[in-house]
Enzyme design. Sequence first.
Site, PDB file in Angstrom:
ATOM      1  N   GLY C 250       0.945  -1.142  -0.051  1.00 34.73           N
ATOM      2  CA  GLY C 250       0.050   0.025  -0.027  1.00 34.73           C
ATOM      3  C   GLY C 250       0.864   1.126  -0.025  1.00 34.73           C
ATOM      4  O   GLY C 250       1.991   1.318   0.185  1.00 34.73           O
ATOM      5  N   HIS C 251       0.171   2.381  -0.038  1.00 33.37           N
ATOM      6  CA  HIS C 251       0.967   3.737  -0.126  1.00 33.37           C
ATOM      7  C   HIS C 251       1.605   3.741   1.026  1.00 33.37           C
ATOM      8  O   HIS C 251       1.159   3.729   2.152  1.00 33.37           O
ATOM      9  CB  HIS C 251      -0.112   4.807  -0.655  1.00 33.37           C
ATOM     10  CG  HIS C 251      -1.320   5.164   0.109  1.00 33.37           C
ATOM     11  ND1 HIS C 251      -2.131   6.020   0.034  1.00 33.37           N
ATOM     12  CD2 HIS C 251      -1.850   4.386   1.397  1.00 33.37           C
ATOM     13  CE1 HIS C 251      -3.042   6.014   0.788  1.00 33.37           C
ATOM     14  NE2 HIS C 251      -2.743   4.954   1.786  1.00 33.37           N
ATOM     15  N   ASN C 252       2.843   4.608   0.941  1.00 32.48           N
ATOM     16  CA  ASN C 252       3.507   5.237   1.998  1.00 32.48           C
ATOM     17  C   ASN C 252       4.398   3.835   2.751  1.00 32.48           C
ATOM     18  O   ASN C 252       4.882   3.946   3.806  1.00 32.48           O
ATOM     19  CB  ASN C 252       2.953   5.591   2.963  1.00 32.48           C
ATOM     20  CG  ASN C 252       2.183   7.097   2.691  1.00 32.48           C
ATOM     21  OD1 ASN C 252       2.132   7.300   1.519  1.00 32.48           O
ATOM     22  ND2 ASN C 252       0.942   7.434   3.077  1.00 32.48           N
TER      23      ASN C 252
END
Lengths: 343, 343, 343
Positions: C250-252
């Site tokens: 996922g993002h980050n």
Amino acid sequence: MADARFFELAGPYSLNRLEEISGATLANASDAAREFEDVAPLSAARAQDVSFLDNKRYLPDFQASKAGACVVDPTYADHAPAGMALLVTSKPYRAFARIAAAFHPEPPPLGRVDDHAHIDPRAALGTGTTVEAGAIVNSNAQIGERCHIDGNAVIGEGVVIGDDCIVGANASLSHCLVGSRVRIHPGVRIGQRGFGFDMSDFPYLDVPQLGRVIVEEDVEIGANSTIDRGAGPDTVIGAGSKLDNLVQIGHNVQVGRGCVVVAQAGIAGSSVLEDFAVVAAQAGVAGHLRIGRGAQIAATSGVMRDVPAGQKVAGAPAMPVRDFFRLVSIWQRLLKAKGKSDE
Amino acid sequence: MADARFFELAGPYSLNRLEEISGATLANASDAAREFEDVAPLSAARAQDVSFLDNKRYLPDFQASKAGACVVDPTYADHAPAGMALLVTSKPYRAFARIAAAFHPEPPPLGRVDDHAHIDPRAALGTGTTVEAGAIVNSNAQIGERCHIDGNAVIGEGVVIGDDCIVGANASLSHCLVGSRVRIHPGVRIGQRGFGFDMSDFPYLDVPQLGRVIVEEDVEIGANSTIDRGAGPDTVIGAGSKLDNLVQIGHNVQVGRGCVVVAQAGIAGSSVLEDFAVVAAQAGVAGHLRIGRGAQIAATSGVMRDVPAGQKVAGAPAMPVRDFFRLVSIWQRLLKAKGKSDE
Amino acid sequence: MADARFFELAGPYSLNRLEEISGATLANASDAAREFEDVAPLSAARAQDVSFLDNKRYLPDFQASKAGACVVDPTYADHAPAGMALLVTSKPYRAFARIAAAFHPEPPPLGRVDDHAHIDPRAALGTGTTVEAGAIVNSNAQIGERCHIDGNAVIGEGVVIGDDCIVGANASLSHCLVGSRVRIHPGVRIGQRGFGFDMSDFPYLDVPQLGRVIVEEDVEIGANSTIDRGAGPDTVIGAGSKLDNLVQIGHNVQVGRGCVVVAQAGIAGSSVLEDFAVVAAQAGVAGHLRIGRGAQIAATSGVMRDVPAGQKVAGAPAMPVRDFFRLVSIWQRLLKAKGKSDE
């Protein structure tokens, strides 16, 4: 009822003809000449449609259906609404499949190689095979007759594909031999290197993956599923097996004949599914295990040990399904007891 | 702070202007003329950046932030470091989204069809629609205005797509109707045949899948997700629903409006998610179930029964989330007791 | 034994030479001149093949093997069948990997850009880089030397790729910077927008995702895996990490150095895997968590809290693996007790 933009329509067919096509028996011979135009689900069917009842969950829909004819198991025939013609069989889903295919035949491949397909001159294409725009067939690949290679699919060097196969859009195949009548859905990945590397030092060291993927005849592989090639032995998908979408098959896995692996399930490296094993959705089978003939792994379970032939297991770690349901009822009892002590 | 290779930068904007754009209220009117150049996370923001606080987990970052301005809920306004201008709102994440979009507008499609795109002469493209190299638009497909069809995507015969849609690289669509403002990420598979076959004999017999996929407006579908077409009824993704990456949607599934399905979750065939249901990551919903309006399925749970509207469930098999946490605390007590008896 | 359609064969090599290549020690110096032609698994090896024993599960195969030579840990050397030459080392899998790579070297890229590749004039390709048919390299992308961009892959605007990288068929990259010696398998999706939107009103509002994906050197990313770009911070995959197929990042998310994420596992937004963490197949890590250095997450577990460095956890919710196995044994005891009370 099927959308004419997407599905061809054949027919109409008389019930007499549908009896022949389906192998079911007309309950009332006086219906033999009635003609039907299409198939439809029970709740949407009209007088000119043939429907089917396969799951007793849908019995109320059956009783309220406006379908002119219905394929049904003898057990439920008595529940039919008045005026509905019945095609009776102990295998209603199978009979319906034949009828639906008669009304909506899949168009045969046109045998046309698009000007914008990229066929290496050393590749061989069988007669009647269609290759769509952007599809790539690399050197020494051999593709059989009447196949359909859809847009932007990539067939790697040396890959062999049998007759009457479908390779979906944007799928990619390498290091594999594929039997006849195999249906590979869009986005499938076959033959990339397995997840094999030595971790005794860092950086890790990749171990060459020198096996192949063998896909036997009549296999179906769902969209975006991934099948890695073997490390040394081959990865094998046995004849007639069905894999759903987003399934992972690790290197060296042997899937037997007639196995079913449902969406998002995964089989880790070197495990064996014997013939007719079923792995339900999101279940995982750890590496180096043997799942016996006809065993069934329930959805979301995590299998950490061999499963004997015919056994049904559930849970994580997986246990016999009867034990799992007993364990769940023990949990519920504990919860109820705690609820009381909390009061 | 955003990398100029990937994101356009607009502005600068005064706080007065950002107040209008965001709908938030400037805490101190004397800050209205201060100009800002970009957005950035709390920990990376500089004096010329606007940041936001949405999750109290990041309160220490907020208190230490060098951001010149911050969008914040009134609850936390008092914790702001000295000199930070505050844009106050009860919906800080939404206000920040508007500000970030103002600084980094998405470039409109150029309305250019690449010479190496493959557009069937019987397909229709709306004005302003861009089609990149290698993308295929098959016969009788209809694509609306201002769409962006990215490289090597494949749009099947008869597919209909509304206005202002994005179809990502290497995605493939068939047998589907797609509303306006739909964002389909790279590698998505829509419309392939559902996993329907009769198992009463071997070889199994495929059942024609005669439905479609209906994707309503404002839907987002994450990378490499798969949505099978219906068996007879359609598979439906309701307006404004958000699907993350690697999600599986089986045939005949009906996803309502405003639903959220997080990464690697799967919804098995013929199940219904009513409006605003949330299925968290890696959760599975078995077939033929109904998940009520606004129900929430926790990550990794396995749902085997209907879930009433508004209920939150967790575990495998899924149970009300409060029961699940009580069960976990019972397990912990049993573990502690066993630890003592082991001594 | 490897299929010549798919793998080049080098050699033969004397055991003396294989000793040098592998770093293992020949048990019996009198074998030094014996020549070998290929590698093979224990059960399939012939007199002219080199095999290896790495897992004591395969000790019976070792004892029955016809391999002329075998790489083996000193512990098992005494179990070798008569006449088998032994290459002894405490790291037999690593030594075997070197030998296998010597017999089956990967062909270097030809440095040929196919006439049907689509290279933007503003993109830069290093010397020796091959781009296959249908692959797209968009404007301002920079690709290093000796890379192989396979058929129908899409490299987005501004993407940077180091030297000696492989991008598989139909993969797509955007908004990312990729180090050298990175191997991206077919169908991988890197850099699409993260799953970030505000839900405080309906329709939901997308939050611009302004970060990138940073893939450091020596990373491997399995087929059809998805890595979203950061929301503001970057998503990072640390040097030498190995991701298997169908993995979701996922993002980050920050994946450290030397991490291993096995098939179908997922790491939710903003979580951190410290160096050398292992996440086994189908496991899930919730958002905003920290998995400590060298921690190990068992297959199918669901991690809802931080995991300290070095800890092994299992179960959903995940707990120390020792507790998990004790809990399972408590369940088994409860089942046995219930079995008795049911009688």
